[in-house]
Enzyme design. Structure first.
Site, mmCIF file in Angstrom:
data_model
loop_
_atom_site.group_PDB
_atom_site.id
_atom_site.type_symbol
_atom_site.label_atom_id
_atom_site.label_comp_id
_atom_site.label_asym_id
_atom_site.label_seq_id
_atom_site.Cartn_x
_atom_site.Cartn_y
_atom_site.Cartn_z
ATOM 1 N N HIS A 188 0.735 -1.270 -0.028
ATOM 2 C CA HIS A 188 -0.144 0.419 -0.284
ATOM 3 C C HIS A 188 0.917 1.479 0.471
ATOM 4 O O HIS A 188 0.375 2.305 -0.791
ATOM 5 C CB HIS A 188 -0.622 -0.419 0.912
ATOM 6 C CG HIS A 188 -1.831 1.959 0.885
ATOM 7 N ND1 HIS A 188 -2.792 1.406 -0.141
ATOM 8 C CD2 HIS A 188 -1.663 1.767 1.798
ATOM 9 C CE1 HIS A 188 -2.978 2.536 0.177
ATOM 10 N NE2 HIS A 188 -2.684 3.449 1.989
ATOM 11 N N ASP A 453 -3.849 -7.799 -8.397
ATOM 12 C CA ASP A 453 -3.905 -9.142 -7.638
ATOM 13 C C ASP A 453 -3.932 -10.390 -9.134
ATOM 14 O O ASP A 453 -3.856 -11.623 -8.780
ATOM 15 C CB ASP A 453 -5.543 -9.171 -7.087
ATOM 16 C CG ASP A 453 -5.423 -8.744 -5.591
ATOM 17 O OD1 ASP A 453 -4.693 -9.460 -5.127
ATOM 18 O OD2 ASP A 453 -6.317 -7.962 -5.502
ATOM 19 N N CYS A 500 -6.993 -0.949 -13.900
ATOM 20 C CA CYS A 500 -7.539 -0.600 -12.927
ATOM 21 C C CYS A 500 -5.781 -0.700 -11.711
ATOM 22 O O CYS A 500 -5.743 0.260 -10.628
ATOM 23 C CB CYS A 500 -8.259 -0.430 -12.089
ATOM 24 S SG CYS A 500 -8.899 -1.809 -11.650
#
Ligand code: PEP
Ligand code: MG
Length: 549
Positions: A188, A453, A500
């Site tokens: 993150h 992912d 994205c």
């Protein structure tokens, strides 16, 4: 001078003091309050106190340094009376039911970011003034200064690693760069650094102690280096690089307002990824055509308890209204894996990335999901909101979601509450969703490929594990073929498909994505203009034929 090597996750050069971040140190906290009227009074009193202090300072300064030099304190007093500033603070307190400290800090961040990005030098310098006056109100509120960033000036944050719950608390206007000992390219912190367009290093072997705290350093995000107490020559060299990069960024500003269209007339939607309402300033400054991914879980991470429907509604409505008719794609909560929220009371999992996360939580705890959906549907009456569901693996989940959506709509109708008709899309971030994309395309209004992912699950590589970064190859042909397959299946069903995940911002692939027929790229705000430049210079047909373009 000491030099430490890390792995760069965002380029650029930062020069400033190091602030070592130790776990547990917090900045201004966002606290929910019942008594918003009381908070408004606290704010007004603190503001009056700040104005009084500035008056005293002005009188003292006139005596000591003369009227002209004392004028700054008068300007600060005027800033405290500014209608926009006051409205912003009171609005945050009222609409989010939060403490005055948080509202002041958030307004200060927003305003200083906005000023800092202005073309006019005089206006840019006002960014520091906004922070200064806000700091004065904060200390009048009894909050003192913010502890992570102890100094007035922006700093280089040095940390072991930063959890999403920690970064949401940071006063981002005071962060020049992130340098972490751990973390991974997809962590993150890395995503946040890209959102903020500031240099960042991970995996840096640097001591995290008092010997380094407060020292001057240079972060070279282009080469993955941090120089602590740089020598004269290095400092001069780095200042020169920084100047050139600034000039380059200024040139890119000229692309603002241009359409994202290739030389042979192919258009692509270029949107921004955000995690927070505060990121909107960056989106506007970088001319984002919309929001392609609002990671709504950050609302949950910032809260001490489940955010209520009303709290969420206000946030989504604000985003939709700020984007003024441009598309805003809000992803339903993606809690789990690295994004842990205490109040969710998640049980320990052996493999959290493969565990109860995202849509799986929503489908097992529909009451949490319904609260969010109600807020989203209601807010969609105020702008161009689309909803997107993460971690989908197959059509059965989509049907279950639709059933819940229908229940929510029926409830809203029964309660006579206004709501819109948002598009509903699916994130394609599991290999299963890729393989089922022909069927899923019949059920969705759009696809957005989550390459972070998708790469993790396709290559069976933990995206958080720094040691595996060299194996984490987002350019892997398996991933690129999957993207092509998803785009083709979307187009067959007459819907659009975008990316994205972080790969969307990889400028070495922009031409390839155009050739693949990708309809949308959603990237960190700072990546929008560099990508637009490539789009404007590309002839897709020539590229496909292998001609120079
Ligand atoms: C992704 O997986 O690519 C994505 C965009 O979602 P996140 O990084 O938040 O998991
Ligand atoms: Mg994801």
């Amino acid at each position: 001078m000491q030099v430490y090597q890390g792995k760069s996750v965002f380029g650029g050069v930062a020069i400033g003091k190091i602030s070592v971040y130790r776990k547990g140190e917090q900045q201004v906290k966002r606290v929910r309050v019942e008594d918003t009227t009381g908070e408004l009074t606290r704010y007004q009193e603190a503001k009056q106190e700040a104005i009084r202090q500035l008056g005293d300072l002005y009188k003292k300064a006139v005596k000591e340094v003369g009227e002209a030099n004392a004028a700054i304190f008068e300007i600060h007093q005027m800033m405290l009376e500014d209608e926009g500033y006051n409205e912003s603070v009171t609005n945050i307190i009222k609409t989010q039911s939060v403490n005055a400290e948080y509202a002041v800090a958030a307004t200060s961040d927003n305003y200083s970011q906005m000023f800092a990005a202005m073309d006019d030098e005089y206006m840019r310098e006002r960014a520091a003034d906004v922070k200064d006056v806000s700091e004065r109100i904060l200390s009048a509120l009894g909050g003192g200064t913010r502890s992570v960033v102890n100094t007035e000036e922006p700093v280089i944050i040095l940390a072991d690693d930063l959890a999403p719950s920690e970064t949401v608390q940071l006063d981002k206007s005071r962060v020049l760069s992130f340098v972490t000992v751990h973390g991974s390219v997809n962590s993150h912190t890395a995503i946040l650094a890209r959102t903020m367009s500031i240099p960042a290093l991970i995996g840096t072997e640097i001591p995290l102690d008092d010997t380094i705290d407060g020292r001057i350093a240079v972060v070279d995000g282009n080469r993955g280096l941090i120089y602590v107490e740089p020598d004269e020559k290095t400092l001069e060299e780095m200042k020169e690089v920084q100047k050139r990069e600034k000039e380059k960024a200024e040139l890119l500003q000229e692309l603002k307002g241009r359409e994202n269209v290739t030389l042979d007339g192919k258009k692509i939607m270029l949107y921004a990824n955000i995690g927070n309402i505060k990121d909107l300033a960056m989106v506007v400054q970088n001319d984002g055509g919309g929001i392609g991914l609002f990671r709504s879980e950050f609302i949950y991470l910032e809260s001490k308890d489940y955010p209520t429907e009303e709290e969420q509604f206000k946030i989504y409505k604000t985003v939709a209204e700020t984007m003024a008719g441009k598309r805003v794609i809000i992803r339903t909560l993606d809690i789990g894996a690295d994004k842990q929220c205490d109040y969710f009371h998640m049980e320990h999992e052996e493999n959290p990335a493969l565990g109860l996360r995202a849509i799986r939580i929503c489908l097992t705890q529909p009451e949490i999901f319904k609260t969010q959906l109600r807020a989203l549907f209601r807010a969609s009456a105020y702008g161009n909101i689309s909803i997107m569901y993460p971690m989908i693996t197959g059509v059965e989940e989509v049907r279950r979601i639709k059933k819940i959506v229908e229940e929510v709509k029926a409830e809203l109708v029964a309660q006579n509450l206004e709501f819109g008709n948002p598009d509903q899309g699916i994130m394609i971030e599991t290999p299963a969703a890729v393989m089922m994309s022909d069927v899923l395309a019949e059920e969705a209004d759009f696809f957005s490929i989550g390459t972070n992912d998708l790469t993790q699950y396709t290559l069976a590589i933990d995206r958080q594990n720094l040691k595996l970064d060299s194996f984490y190859d987002a350019h892997h042909p398996a991933v690129l073929r999957m993207i092509q397959m998803v785009v083709d299946n979307a187009h067959k069903a007459g819907i659009w498909a975008g990316i994205c995940g972080e790969l969307g911002a990889d400028t070495t692939l922009t031409k390839e994505f155009l050739a693949m027929g990708v309809d949308e790229l959603s990237v960190s705000p700072g990546s929008i203009l560099p990508i637009r430049k490539i789009i404007l210079e590309t002839d897709v047909d020539a590229y496909k034929e292998g001609k120079p373009c």
